[in-house]
Motif scaffolding. Structure first.
Motif, PDB file in Angstrom:
ATOM      1  N   ALA A 115       0.866  -1.240  -0.229  1.00 49.29           N
ATOM      2  CA  ALA A 115      -0.055  -0.031   0.001  1.00 49.29           C
ATOM      3  C   ALA A 115       1.075   1.388  -0.120  1.00 49.29           C
ATOM      4  O   ALA A 115       0.459   2.223  -0.717  1.00 49.29           O
ATOM      5  CB  ALA A 115      -0.831   0.059   1.289  1.00 49.29           C
ATOM      6  N   ARG A 116       1.981   1.290   0.574  1.00 48.31           N
ATOM      7  CA  ARG A 116       2.712   2.349   0.665  1.00 48.31           C
ATOM      8  C   ARG A 116       3.531   2.720  -0.451  1.00 48.31           C
ATOM      9  O   ARG A 116       3.899   3.699  -0.966  1.00 48.31           O
ATOM     10  CB  ARG A 116       3.896   2.054   2.137  1.00 48.31           C
ATOM     11  N   ILE A 117       3.847   1.380  -1.117  1.00 45.61           N
ATOM     12  CA  ILE A 117       4.498   1.499  -2.403  1.00 45.61           C
ATOM     13  C   ILE A 117       3.256   2.247  -3.591  1.00 45.61           C
ATOM     14  O   ILE A 117       3.763   3.028  -4.387  1.00 45.61           O
ATOM     15  CB  ILE A 117       4.986   0.118  -2.882  1.00 45.61           C
ATOM     16  N   SER A 118       2.272   1.757  -3.401  1.00 48.08           N
ATOM     17  CA  SER A 118       1.199   2.268  -4.176  1.00 48.08           C
ATOM     18  C   SER A 118       1.286   3.891  -3.956  1.00 48.08           C
ATOM     19  O   SER A 118       0.987   4.565  -5.032  1.00 48.08           O
ATOM     20  CB  SER A 118      -0.187   1.765  -3.991  1.00 48.08           C
ATOM     21  N   GLU A 119       1.194   4.235  -2.813  1.00 46.31           N
ATOM     22  CA  GLU A 119       1.043   5.585  -2.560  1.00 46.31           C
ATOM     23  C   GLU A 119       2.169   6.432  -3.110  1.00 46.31           C
ATOM     24  O   GLU A 119       2.312   7.460  -3.615  1.00 46.31           O
ATOM     25  CB  GLU A 119       0.868   5.986  -1.054  1.00 46.31           C
ATOM     26  N   SER A 120       3.299   5.858  -3.310  1.00 46.25           N
ATOM     27  CA  SER A 120       4.708   6.407  -3.562  1.00 46.25           C
ATOM     28  C   SER A 120       4.371   6.332  -5.106  1.00 46.25           C
ATOM     29  O   SER A 120       4.963   7.595  -5.763  1.00 46.25           O
ATOM     30  CB  SER A 120       5.873   5.633  -3.284  1.00 46.25           C
ATOM     31  N   LEU A 121       3.831   5.479  -5.864  1.00 44.76           N
ATOM     32  CA  LEU A 121       3.825   5.581  -7.338  1.00 44.76           C
ATOM     33  C   LEU A 121       2.819   6.852  -7.730  1.00 44.76           C
ATOM     34  O   LEU A 121       2.916   7.464  -8.538  1.00 44.76           O
ATOM     35  CB  LEU A 121       3.154   4.087  -7.722  1.00 44.76           C
ATOM     36  N   LEU A 122       1.566   6.742  -7.005  1.00 47.48           N
ATOM     37  CA  LEU A 122       0.682   8.017  -6.997  1.00 47.48           C
ATOM     38  C   LEU A 122       1.311   9.268  -6.946  1.00 47.48           C
ATOM     39  O   LEU A 122       1.033  10.251  -7.600  1.00 47.48           O
ATOM     40  CB  LEU A 122      -0.390   7.855  -5.865  1.00 47.48           C
ATOM     41  N   GLU A 123       2.219   9.359  -5.811  1.00 46.07           N
ATOM     42  CA  GLU A 123       2.949  10.636  -5.581  1.00 46.07           C
ATOM     43  C   GLU A 123       3.929  10.949  -6.977  1.00 46.07           C
ATOM     44  O   GLU A 123       4.047  12.217  -7.292  1.00 46.07           O
ATOM     45  CB  GLU A 123       3.653  10.577  -4.341  1.00 46.07           C
ATOM     46  N   ARG A 124       4.327   9.878  -7.439  1.00 48.98           N
ATOM     47  CA  ARG A 124       5.408  10.184  -8.565  1.00 48.98           C
ATOM     48  C   ARG A 124       4.485  10.563  -9.806  1.00 48.98           C
ATOM     49  O   ARG A 124       4.887  11.210 -10.604  1.00 48.98           O
ATOM     50  CB  ARG A 124       6.015   8.646  -8.776  1.00 48.98           C
ATOM     51  N   LEU A 125       3.693   9.947  -9.883  1.00 51.15           N
ATOM     52  CA  LEU A 125       2.671   9.836 -11.336  1.00 51.15           C
ATOM     53  C   LEU A 125       1.597  10.933 -11.354  1.00 51.15           C
ATOM     54  O   LEU A 125       1.427  11.503 -12.515  1.00 51.15           O
ATOM     55  CB  LEU A 125       2.073   8.570 -11.994  1.00 51.15           C
ATOM     56  N   LYS A 126       0.930  11.048 -10.142  1.00 55.66           N
ATOM     57  CA  LYS A 126       0.109  12.067 -10.120  1.00 55.66           C
ATOM     58  C   LYS A 126      -1.063  12.033 -11.016  1.00 55.66           C
ATOM     59  O   LYS A 126      -1.595  12.895 -11.678  1.00 55.66           O
ATOM     60  CB  LYS A 126       0.619  13.534 -10.003  1.00 55.66           C
ATOM     61  N   PRO A 127      -1.516  10.822 -11.124  1.00 56.17           N
ATOM     62  CA  PRO A 127      -2.783  10.366 -11.976  1.00 56.17           C
ATOM     63  C   PRO A 127      -4.094  10.671 -11.274  1.00 56.17           C
ATOM     64  O   PRO A 127      -4.677  10.082 -10.714  1.00 56.17           O
ATOM     65  CB  PRO A 127      -2.751   8.979 -12.213  1.00 56.17           C
ATOM     66  N   MET A 128      -4.457  12.085 -11.408  1.00 59.75           N
ATOM     67  CA  MET A 128      -5.648  12.630 -10.725  1.00 59.75           C
ATOM     68  C   MET A 128      -6.818  11.892 -10.927  1.00 59.75           C
ATOM     69  O   MET A 128      -7.851  11.623  -9.910  1.00 59.75           O
ATOM     70  CB  MET A 128      -5.965  14.170 -10.900  1.00 59.75           C
ATOM     71  N   ASP A 129      -6.978  11.366 -12.142  1.00 60.66           N
ATOM     72  CA  ASP A 129      -8.259  10.878 -12.419  1.00 60.66           C
ATOM     73  C   ASP A 129      -8.145   9.376 -11.907  1.00 60.66           C
ATOM     74  O   ASP A 129      -9.513   8.677 -11.721  1.00 60.66           O
ATOM     75  CB  ASP A 129      -8.442  10.401 -13.848  1.00 60.66           C
ATOM     76  N   GLN A 130      -7.289   8.840 -11.398  1.00 61.33           N
ATOM     77  CA  GLN A 130      -7.173   7.432 -10.582  1.00 61.33           C
ATOM     78  C   GLN A 130      -6.760   7.620  -9.117  1.00 61.33           C
ATOM     79  O   GLN A 130      -7.143   6.608  -8.350  1.00 61.33           O
ATOM     80  CB  GLN A 130      -6.060   6.664 -11.290  1.00 61.33           C
ATOM     81  N   MET A 131      -6.623   8.779  -8.797  1.00 58.65           N
ATOM     82  CA  MET A 131      -6.126   9.134  -7.200  1.00 58.65           C
ATOM     83  C   MET A 131      -7.268   8.440  -6.421  1.00 58.65           C
ATOM     84  O   MET A 131      -6.904   7.694  -5.349  1.00 58.65           O
ATOM     85  CB  MET A 131      -5.962  10.447  -7.054  1.00 58.65           C
ATOM     86  N   ALA A 132      -8.394   9.009  -6.397  1.00 56.73           N
ATOM     87  CA  ALA A 132      -9.370   8.897  -5.235  1.00 56.73           C
ATOM     88  C   ALA A 132      -9.860   7.213  -5.305  1.00 56.73           C
ATOM     89  O   ALA A 132      -9.791   6.859  -4.316  1.00 56.73           O
ATOM     90  CB  ALA A 132     -10.723   9.566  -5.721  1.00 56.73           C
ATOM     91  N   TYR A 133      -9.739   6.791  -6.498  1.00 51.26           N
ATOM     92  CA  TYR A 133     -10.033   5.041  -6.599  1.00 51.26           C
ATOM     93  C   TYR A 133      -8.979   4.573  -5.933  1.00 51.26           C
ATOM     94  O   TYR A 133      -9.181   3.308  -5.071  1.00 51.26           O
ATOM     95  CB  TYR A 133     -10.511   4.699  -7.779  1.00 51.26           C
TER      96      TYR A 133
END
Length: 614
Positions: free
Chosen positions: A538-556
């Motif tokens: 889960a922490r790795i997933s959050e790091s990927l979100l921070e790196r890529l910043k895919p706003m359309d996928q962030m909430a999901y």
């Protein structure tokens, strides 16, 4: 969320904040949504919001009326309606006496005229007195050091005049070229840039060109001179070095009314076209929404050539894309509708402009989907997909339309139809569909394959290269749709979809959509009792979100990490504000379903954490 926290940090117990908003009837839907969220927020207890609007411009179906109704229905804060009427005769008398610095009884004759002509409107009263002074009917007597006036002359000159007439007369007293410039400025908006006026020069009438030749060196010199004259006459005021605004919207309305009613829409469209034709790319980007709003006033202005028609459609598409990026889904849908209507003008054939058609209808369907209008969304999809054979749409061209169709089937709980469509889409792009039924040995085999790959790449996931193959990117979008579908409808297939998706991610590269695969696998590990690896993933997933910043996928994606996994390792009190923030992200990106899940998490975490739910 950030704005609300900012407001809460300013307004607090012992240091309340009063936020005053004028002319709220002109606010767009996104601003009204923000206002509603702020006012109904329990944490903003030390903030008072005061808004003013013109009740005669706000009917029952107006967006502001709905927002006020929602705020009242929330029943969290006291909402007080204050009807501001016109000034009473004594109040007008007090205003006139204060302005002229005389005793109230000495100005009664003048204040009665002011009340009669302006009906007690404060702005109109001041404007009327300025007009009297400008006409010499109200003057300062240096002998007695008092203001003087002649009631009979005032009544003789202003027999039937009201303030609207006076404003028009004030503008008509300006030089003809100044009137023309103000007409153009009024069409652009209450606030405008001097450069925008220069770009609108193609819309100026022919007689304006003659005035420029006779009195000025060029158009720019004329515009500069007339703006200076308008400043001196109190019609405009400067916002900054190159930006001006009308002193009051009533003056803007009077300037707009100088244009004959039958010519107004045509003039607005010509101004928009002039902005489009003369602006350089970076200028047009900042003026795009203003320009296209003007162009859409009269699309027939663009019917002179096929190139102009294509330009109008393309501009509406660009404006819709910009609105979607700003989460203004209502505006985006409106621009798409205008673009589709422009196609009906003819001259823009599907054969020659097929990508323009596909992009426009696809974005229109997406905008209607985000605002919850499935009927309009289906109209757009049917227009293209039902004619896919006659239009000879390729798989690549029909794919975005089919994806929206799949989402809509899922939202309407037509799960079997959504599953069948997604499977068919996978097959169409050359990949093996998923099995409809799975046995336990098959599940174990898939799990072991996935575990081996995760172990091999675990330390490298955050640094995975970008997935750049277009066909694979289409496939993972289908995986994303199937992941949502199976989680809700058939959880026996949920891990099968996630595991193939995760293996693809590790083998072929990362993308914004693939962040969900990593987050989803953490939930599966959690369900198997592997809390340590679930939390780590889960922490790795959050790091990927921070790196890529895919706003359309962030909430999901954060549904899995913040809603399922983190509560097992972190205090739930800490996650209340996190889920509230995720809710705001979901709303702003059009992911309403994820936003509602995060609202549920706020309530659940608050309950578990002992917070007051009222």
């Amino acid at each position: 969320f950030i704005f609300k926290r900012f407001i809460a940090s300013i307004g607090r117990a012992g240091c309340p904040l009063v936020l005053f908003l004028d002319d709220v009837q002109w606010a767009d839907q996104a601003s009204l949504d923000l206002l509603e969220s702020l006012v109904t927020d329990r944490s903003s207890g030390s903030t008072m919001v005061v808004g003013t609007y013109r009740s005669n411009e706000v009917g029952e179906e107006h967006a502001l009326a709905r927002t006020i109704g929602n705020i009242k229905a929330a029943n969290r804060k006291e909402v007080v309606d204050i009807l501001l009427g016109n000034l009473k005769p004594d109040d007008v008398n007090d205003l006139v006496a204060t302005v002229l610095r005389q005793q109230e009884e000495n100005v009664r004759t003048l204040s009665d005229i002011v009340k009669d002509k302006t009906l007690g409107n404060p702005f109109h009263a001041i404007s009327f007195m300025q007009a009297l002074e400008h006409e010499g009917l109200l003057s300062f007597n240096f002998g007695s050091f008092k203001w003087s006036w002649d009631v009979e002359k005032i009544n003789a000159k202003y027999v039937t005049a009201n303030v609207a007439d006076l404003m028009t007369q004030k503008l008509q007293a300006l030089q003809p070229e100044a009137q023309t410039v103000l007409e153009i400025a009024a069409c652009i908006g209450c606030e405008f840039d001097q450069r925008a006026l220069q770009l609108a020069s193609k819309a100026f009438p022919s007689d304006f060109e003659r005035l420029v030749i006779d009195k000025y060196t060029d158009t720019n010199h004329c515009i500069e001179a007339t703006l200076g004259e308008s400043l001196n006459e109190g019609v405009l005021r400067k916002v900054d070095s190159s930006t001006y605004c009308f002193v009051h919207d009533q003056i803007q309305a009077a300037a707009f009314c100088l244009v004959p009613e039958e010519d107004r829409q045509s003039l607005q469209a010509r101004i928009g076209k002039s902005l489009v034709d003369l602006a350089v790319p970076n200028e047009l980007e900042s003026l795009l929404l203003v320009a296209i709003d003007l162009c859409n006033c009269d699309p027939s202005v663009f019917s002179t050539s096929p190139e102009d028609k294509v330009s109008l459609v393309s501009l509406n598409l660009r404006a819709a894309m910009q609105a979607m990026q700003n989460s203004a889904f209502v505006s985006a849908a409106s621009y798409c509708t205008s673009g589709i209507e422009a196609l009906a003008l003819g001259g823009v054939s599907f054969v020659n402009h097929r990508q323009l058609y596909i992009d426009l209808y696809s974005l229109a369907a997406q905008a209607h989907y985000c605002r919850g209008d499935t009927d309009r969304m289906n109209e757009c999809l049917d227009k293209m997909l039902c004619q896919s054979q006659s239009l000879s749409l390729t798989i690549e061209e029909s794919f975005p339309l089919q994806m929206i169709r799949c989402k809509s089937l899922y939202v309407r709980h037509e799960y079997d139809e959504a599953w069948a469509l997604a499977q068919r889409m996978l097959k169409d792009i050359g990949y093996k569909p998923f099995p409809s039924k799975v046995s336990m040995p098959y599940v174990v085999k898939e799990l072991l394959k996935t575990k081996r790959m995760v172990k091999k790449y675990k330390d490298k996931i955050i640094d995975l290269p970008r997935m750049d193959d277009e066909n694979r990117l289409r496939a993972v979008k289908i995986f994303r749709a199937l992941q949502t579908l199976t989680f809700q409808h058939d959880q026996s297939l949920f891990p099968i979809v996630v595991w193939r998706w995760l293996r693809w991610t590790l083998r072929y590269g990362i993308s914004g959509v693939n962040c969900v695969a990593v987050a989803s696998h953490s939930v599966i590990l959690l369900s198997m009792g592997d809390y340590t690896n679930a939390y780590e993933l889960a922490r790795i997933s959050e790091s990927l979100l921070e790196r890529l910043k895919p706003m359309d996928q962030m909430a999901y994606a954060k549904l899995s990490t913040d809603g399922f996994v983190r509560p097992w390792r972190e205090p739930v009190q800490k996650l209340i504000s996190v889920s509230a923030s995720n809710y705001e992200i979901g709303l702003s990106t059009g992911d309403t379903e994820a936003a509602m899940w995060h609202v549920l998490y706020v309530a659940v975490f608050s309950y578990i954490g002992g917070k007051n739910l009222l």
